[in-house]
Design an enzyme around this catalytic site. Sequence first.
Site, PDB file in Angstrom:
ATOM      1  N   ASP A 296       0.877  -1.160   0.000  1.00 51.36           N
ATOM      2  CA  ASP A 296       0.000   0.000   0.000  1.00 51.36           C
ATOM      3  C   ASP A 296       0.926   1.226   0.000  1.00 51.36           C
ATOM      4  OD1 ASP A 296      -2.364   1.609   0.500  1.00 51.36           O
ATOM      5  OD2 ASP A 296      -1.572   1.834   2.538  1.00 51.36           O
TER       6      ASP A 296
ATOM      7  N   ASP B  15      -0.111   5.066   0.783  1.00 48.16           N
ATOM      8  CA  ASP B  15      -0.369   6.043   1.853  1.00 48.16           C
ATOM      9  C   ASP B  15      -0.340   5.356   3.217  1.00 48.16           C
ATOM     10  OD1 ASP B  15      -1.102   8.524   0.332  1.00 48.16           O
ATOM     11  OD2 ASP B  15      -2.646   7.224  -0.486  1.00 48.16           O
TER      12      ASP B  15
ATOM     13  N   GLY C 189      -7.338   4.248   3.546  1.00 45.30           N
ATOM     14  CA  GLY C 189      -7.564   3.160   2.588  1.00 45.30           C
ATOM     15  C   GLY C 189      -8.873   3.287   1.810  1.00 45.30           C
TER      16      GLY C 189
ATOM     17  N   ARG D 229     -11.680   8.204  -2.656  1.00 49.94           N
ATOM     18  CA  ARG D 229     -11.983   9.635  -2.509  1.00 49.94           C
ATOM     19  C   ARG D 229     -13.485   9.880  -2.324  1.00 49.94           C
ATOM     20  NH1 ARG D 229      -9.800  12.895  -7.395  1.00 49.94           N
ATOM     21  NH2 ARG D 229      -7.969  11.633  -6.869  1.00 49.94           N
TER      22      ARG D 229
ATOM     23  N   SER E  65      -5.196   5.195  -4.336  1.00 46.43           N
ATOM     24  CA  SER E  65      -5.023   6.599  -4.725  1.00 46.43           C
ATOM     25  C   SER E  65      -4.809   6.791  -6.220  1.00 46.43           C
ATOM     26  CB  SER E  65      -3.838   7.204  -3.971  1.00 46.43           C
ATOM     27  OG  SER E  65      -3.594   8.510  -4.468  1.00 46.43           O
TER      28      SER E  65
ATOM     29  N   ASN F 197      -3.572   9.447  -7.202  1.00 46.24           N
ATOM     30  CA  ASN F 197      -2.372  10.304  -7.242  1.00 46.24           C
ATOM     31  C   ASN F 197      -1.087   9.498  -7.054  1.00 46.24           C
ATOM     32  OD1 ASN F 197      -3.609  13.032  -7.434  1.00 46.24           O
ATOM     33  ND2 ASN F 197      -4.576  12.389  -5.521  1.00 46.24           N
TER      34      ASN F 197
ATOM     35  N   ASP G  80      -1.467  -0.703   6.025  1.00 47.26           N
ATOM     36  CA  ASP G  80      -1.706  -0.048   7.318  1.00 47.26           C
ATOM     37  C   ASP G  80      -3.202   0.078   7.600  1.00 47.26           C
ATOM     38  OD1 ASP G  80      -2.132   1.991   5.345  1.00 47.26           O
ATOM     39  OD2 ASP G  80      -2.048   3.470   6.959  1.00 47.26           O
TER      40      ASP G  80
HETATM   41  C1  BG6 Z   1      -5.738   5.872  -0.060  1.00 46.08           C
HETATM   42  C2  BG6 Z   1      -5.778   6.732   1.186  1.00 46.08           C
HETATM   43  O1  BG6 Z   1      -4.456   5.386  -0.259  1.00 46.08           O
HETATM   44  O2  BG6 Z   1      -6.134   6.631  -1.199  1.00 46.08           O
HETATM   45  C3  BG6 Z   1      -7.159   7.350   1.323  1.00 46.08           C
HETATM   46  O3  BG6 Z   1      -5.492   5.945   2.322  1.00 46.08           O
HETATM   47  C4  BG6 Z   1      -7.527   8.121   0.058  1.00 46.08           C
HETATM   48  O4  BG6 Z   1      -7.173   8.214   2.446  1.00 46.08           O
HETATM   49  C5  BG6 Z   1      -7.446   7.181  -1.151  1.00 46.08           C
HETATM   50  O5  BG6 Z   1      -8.840   8.636   0.149  1.00 46.08           O
HETATM   51  C6  BG6 Z   1      -7.746   7.870  -2.473  1.00 46.08           C
HETATM   52  O6  BG6 Z   1      -6.749   8.823  -2.719  1.00 46.08           O
HETATM   53  P1  BG6 Z   1      -6.765   9.907  -3.869  1.00 46.08           P
HETATM   54  O7  BG6 Z   1      -5.349  10.414  -3.913  1.00 46.08           O
HETATM   55  O8  BG6 Z   1      -7.136   9.193  -5.147  1.00 46.08           O
HETATM   56  O9  BG6 Z   1      -7.761  10.931  -3.504  1.00 46.08           O
HETATM   57 MG    MG Z   2      -2.753   3.089   3.607  1.00 43.63          MG
END
Ligand code: BG6
Ligand code: MG
Length: 210
Positions: free
Chosen positions: A7, A9, A44, A47, A115, A117, A169
Amino acid sequence: MKGIIFDLDGVIISTDKLHYKAWKKIADKLNIAFDEKINNRLRGVSRMDSLEIILEGYQGPALNKEEKEALADEKNACYVELLGTLHPDQMNPDVTDTLRYLREKGLKLAIGSSSKNTKYILHQLEIENLFDAVSDGTNITKSKPDPEVFIKAASFLELPEEECIVVEDAVAGIDAARSGHMRSVGIGDAYFYNQADYHIKTFSELKNLF
Ligand code: BG6
Ligand code: MG
């Protein structure tokens, strides 16, 4: 085990505070109480699902799909701006050392993150080259605890799922690994989660597991 799926984040880098700052801006605008405790529930979670959790505290007129998407976009614009401040110096050196050690052992490494991102974060931290594959929010239709992101990561590594182990996590991530028939290592919050097969307090303890 031939592959490890990480993972992002909260495992490779702590982005909690940046997510918190960006969501706080949206919560304040809508007069919603938002604190670190609620932020922890977003770990986890995708969005849009995160937005729904924040909106549990919303008392204003009902929001339609477009309005919700606009709020999620606004949060993301703020978050991406904050990600612009990420720098390789902010990486825990134990993480990069351990990743290099595991690669030298011949293990294949992948990211499995919800994510969208992910690639930008890996680029900012200059660690793209440490991973053989990236499965993220841009290639899935279902978020953790669904196992899709990890199943795709295993297939990108060209390994059967049973030969991959997940490092997570978030409780949702450990559940995702289990339903994808993969073993898992819990770190951070998931250190305390009994559904993880292994539990580590620090990232470098992975060296002892392999
Ligand atoms: C996860 C985070 O990795 O990604 C979450 O733990 C987050 O908190 C999710 O909401 C989506 O992320 P992003 O960057 O696409 O908004
Ligand atoms: Mg995580």
